[in-house]
Scaffold this motif. Structure first.
Motif, PDB file in Angstrom:
ATOM      1  N   ALA A  94     113.090   7.501 -43.071  1.00 29.50           N
ATOM      2  CA  ALA A  94     113.840   8.269 -42.082  1.00 29.50           C
ATOM      3  C   ALA A  94     113.149   9.612 -41.884  1.00 29.50           C
ATOM      4  CB  ALA A  94     115.259   8.482 -42.580  1.00 29.50           C
ATOM      5  N   PRO A  95     113.230  10.195 -40.672  1.00 30.33           N
ATOM      6  CA  PRO A  95     112.555  11.471 -40.418  1.00 30.33           C
ATOM      7  C   PRO A  95     112.900  12.561 -41.428  1.00 30.33           C
ATOM      8  CG  PRO A  95     113.388  10.536 -38.371  1.00 30.33           C
ATOM      9  CD  PRO A  95     113.872   9.651 -39.467  1.00 30.33           C
ATOM     10  N   GLU A  96     114.178  12.701 -41.798  1.00 32.54           N
ATOM     11  CA  GLU A  96     114.554  13.786 -42.738  1.00 32.54           C
ATOM     12  C   GLU A  96     113.903  13.557 -44.100  1.00 32.54           C
ATOM     13  OE1 GLU A  96     117.402  11.453 -41.825  1.00 32.54           O
ATOM     14  OE2 GLU A  96     116.685  12.237 -39.902  1.00 32.54           O
ATOM     15  N   ALA A  97     113.829  12.282 -44.508  1.00 29.45           N
ATOM     16  CA  ALA A  97     113.219  11.970 -45.807  1.00 29.45           C
ATOM     17  C   ALA A  97     111.728  12.279 -45.764  1.00 29.45           C
ATOM     18  CB  ALA A  97     113.453  10.500 -46.145  1.00 29.45           C
ATOM     19  N   LEU A  98     111.103  12.028 -44.609  1.00 33.25           N
ATOM     20  CA  LEU A  98     109.664  12.303 -44.481  1.00 33.25           C
ATOM     21  C   LEU A  98     109.404  13.799 -44.562  1.00 33.25           C
ATOM     22  CD1 LEU A  98     106.847  11.116 -44.021  1.00 33.25           C
ATOM     23  CD2 LEU A  98     107.212  11.411 -41.560  1.00 33.25           C
ATOM     24  N   THR A  99     110.282  14.590 -43.944  1.00 35.38           N
ATOM     25  CA  THR A  99     110.130  16.054 -43.996  1.00 35.38           C
ATOM     26  C   THR A  99     110.155  16.534 -45.451  1.00 35.38           C
ATOM     27  OG1 THR A  99     111.275  16.236 -41.888  1.00 35.38           O
ATOM     28  CG2 THR A  99     111.123  18.247 -43.193  1.00 35.38           C
ATOM     29  N   ALA A 100     111.124  16.050 -46.206  1.00 32.17           N
ATOM     30  CA  ALA A 100     111.255  16.475 -47.607  1.00 32.17           C
ATOM     31  C   ALA A 100     110.037  16.017 -48.405  1.00 32.17           C
ATOM     32  CB  ALA A 100     112.538  15.889 -48.193  1.00 32.17           C
TER      33      ALA A 100
END
Ligand SMILES: Nc1ncnc2c1ncn2[C@@H]1O[C@H](COP(=O)(O)OP(=O)(O)O)[C@@H](O)[C@H]1O
Ligand SMILES: [Mg+2]
Length: 242
Positions: A94-100
């Motif tokens: 997921a995009p948020e997981a990739l950011t982290a």
């Protein structure tokens, strides 16, 4: 804080993964602790190119869940080079997981290279830190040039930075004027050129040898690109000698 790069192109088979590995080898050879991240969910390939497929049990899906990046990254035969393979199944990142994940990775590594599959994933691209430099890969083929022009335009409209790498360049074919000149390709793509990688047997056989030949034309081309990415002023080579 490490540098972050990401390969991109709309078309498959233009050499995004080969470029990710070639640059990974070059940065690692420059003593940079380098992490390659295979973003090709369901169709992982960097583990095969780097010869770590037999030991690759954990993957990016596990890394985003646990944030244990160092434990999950597989050490490759080249010193300083590490790989996190892509998940086996689609839709795990997921995009948020990739950011982290990217934030953590840039703290742990000098260089992080995300190798994206063909087909543009703008939501995931935008999830990467703003400083990420997108490496638009194109071959001299007009179809590929048109593709990368569209990609560059879209990246710019999203405020994402990109540079162009022309891959599979052959002086023999260039001389026959089948394709546009290098200047023509740069103009058509509207993306600033970062480097040119030759058509080369050691790139084509990466999945067998898992490395490039020392001092081969391809190794030298990737090294020049890696050095330019470190703000060294390395001039473009005479096309005959690429
Ligand atoms: N510079 C090159 N010289 C020779 N073969 C290359 C070169 N770059 C890529 N290839 C070959 O082209 C095919 C597609 O490359 P790949 O890196 O998998 O493309 P992508 O990741 O864009 O789909 C592979 O068989 C690879 O070995
Ligand atoms: Mg690929």
């Amino acid at each position: 804080m490490g540098e972050i790069f990401a390969t991109t192109s709309g078309k498959g088979g233009v050499g995004k993964s080969a470029t990710a590995v070639g640059l990974g080898l070059a940065f690692a050879g420059l003593n940079k602790k380098t992490l390659l991240v295979d973003m090709d969910e369901g169709l992982r390939c960097l583990d095969l190119l780097l010869g770590v497929d037999s030991k690759a049990v954990l993957d990016l899906g596990d890394a985003v869940k646990t944030e244990e990046i160092n434990d999950i990254a597989y050490e490759c035969s080249q010193k300083n080079l590490f790989l996190i393979p892509a998940p086996d199944t689609f839709g795990e990142i997921a995009p948020e997981a990739l950011t982290a994940f990217a934030k953590k990775a840039e703290e742990l590594y000098d260089v992080v290279i995300f190798d994206f599959p063909a087909g543009l994933q703008f939501e995931l691209y935008s999830a990467l830190p703003k400083k990420t430099l997108f490496l638009g890969i194109a071959t001299p083929d007009p179809v590929s040039v048109r593709d990368i022009a569209a990609v560059g335009e879209k990246l710019a409209s999203l405020g994402l930075n990109s540079r162009l790498i022309i891959n599979r360049f052959s002086f023999k074919i260039h001389k026959k004027k089948f394709y546009q000149s290098i200047d023509g390709i740069i103009d058509a793509s509207s993306i600033r050129l970062l480097g040119i990688v030759p058509e080369a047997e050691d790139v084509n056989t990466l999945s067998i040898n898992h490395k490039l030949k020392r001092n081969s034309n391809a190794s030298k081309a990737f090294l020049r690109i890696a050095e330019r990415l470190q703000y060294k002023n390395i001039p473009l080579k005479n096309l005959k000698k690429i």
